[in-house]
Design an enzyme around this catalytic site. Structure first.
Site, PDB file in Angstrom:
ATOM      1  N   GLN A 154     -27.995 -35.421   5.742  1.00 33.34           N
ATOM      2  CA  GLN A 154     -28.208 -36.076   7.043  1.00 33.34           C
ATOM      3  C   GLN A 154     -28.206 -35.034   8.144  1.00 33.34           C
ATOM      4  O   GLN A 154     -27.306 -34.972   8.976  1.00 33.34           O
ATOM      5  CB  GLN A 154     -27.123 -37.128   7.266  1.00 33.34           C
ATOM      6  N   LYS A 208     -34.822 -51.499   1.807  1.00 32.40           N
ATOM      7  CA  LYS A 208     -34.150 -52.642   2.463  1.00 32.40           C
ATOM      8  C   LYS A 208     -32.709 -52.779   1.953  1.00 32.40           C
ATOM      9  O   LYS A 208     -32.355 -52.212   0.933  1.00 32.40           O
ATOM     10  CB  LYS A 208     -34.934 -53.910   2.162  1.00 32.40           C
TER      11      LYS A 208
END
Ligand code: R5P
Length: 273
Positions: A84, A180
């Site tokens: 990240q 999702k």
């Protein structure tokens, strides 16, 4: 250099600190010889994975317990949150940067690690205000693969980020949108390859194997193009869910280093330190 060895490093060296938990789950850290380390250069050996959030707190407390030392270096074989390091959507956080800033706040002046995802090459760097020494295990992993499958081995990375581990020969991984649900990931849309592997034995080398989906797609690519035997190697093996078993069935050999201890850890990262 004085050594502080965490309990989560005790598969490698005997621990010399206390790390425990209070009944409510809060962490407890104690360096019994902290006073004697005042004014000295200290190296802390502590893993930040698995249990990354707990392990990070322990690292912060260890750093703070050593505040009298001249310098404190953290040897953390794998840096959590290292994937990240970029902002993709508005309001996201460069979590990797925050981790480095926190370690600096706790008193560390340097972090030594192995094949850190956001650095993408070996060497000395500065990131999030922290000096980072990034060591690559590629030579050790390649030598080990040659022992297992023979010297005649084509070494390929499954994406551009790990190209430095394969001397530049890599596939191109194209990621799509976020998937999702509650788990954060971006689908692999496709993997492209523009070199010949027909009849060749191949080692796919990467910085990490997490869910294994990158390796599965890379294997599919190689099989479609007529590769011979296929070995899989990575510095860090998370092997989430049943990915180790699945990849074992799809390849001729699979192994990692012991930065994260698993049954596939066959290369000792300490040999590169
Ligand atoms: C990504 O860029 C990394 O280098 C790895 O290829 C990736 O994180 C592996 O993750 P997974 O095993 O889930 O595909």
């Amino acid at each position: 250099m004085e050594k502080i060895i965490s309990t989560n490093f005790s598969d490698i060296m005997p621990a010399n600190v206390e790390i425990k938990e209070f009944p409510d789950g809060d962490g407890y850290v104690r360096v019994p010889n902290a006073k004697s380390l005042a004014g000295k250069d200290v190296r802390v050996f502590h893993r930040l994975y698995p249990n990354q959030n707990t392990s990070l707190m322990q690292a912060l407390f260890l750093g703070r317990a050593l505040r009298g030392a001249k310098s404190v270096e953290l040897v953390a074989p794998y840096i959590p949150y290292s994937r990240q390091d970029k902002l993709w959507l508005e309001g996201e956080v460069k979590s990797a940067e925050v981790v480095m800033e926190m370690l600096g706040f706790a008193g560390y002046s340097k972090v030594t690690t192995f094949d850190c995802h956001f650095l993408k090459k070996a060497g000395e760097f500065e990131y999030g205000g922290m000096k980072i020494r990034n060591i690559t295990l590629s030579s050790l992993l390649i030598a080990h693969a040659k022992k297992r499958l023979g010297d005649d081995l084509e070494v390929i990375s499954p994406d551009a980020g790990a190209n430095y581990m394969s001397s530049g020969k890599g596939m191109k991984k194209v990621r799509g949108d976020y998937g999702k649900g509650n788990v954060v990931y971006r689908d692999i849309e496709k993997m492209e390859m523009d070199f010949d592997v027909a009849g060749k034995n191949v080692l796919i080398i990467d910085d990490m194997i997490s869910t294994g989906s990158t390796m599965v797609r890379a294997i599919e690519n190689l099989r479609k193009n007529g590769a011979g035997k296929i070995a899989l190697a990575a510095t860090h093996g998370f092997f989430l869910k049943d990915s180790l078993k699945k990849l074992g069935q799809l390849s001729d050999c699979i192994f990692t280093s012991n930065t994260i201890p698993t049954s596939a850890a066959e290369v000792d990262f300490m040999d590169a330190l």
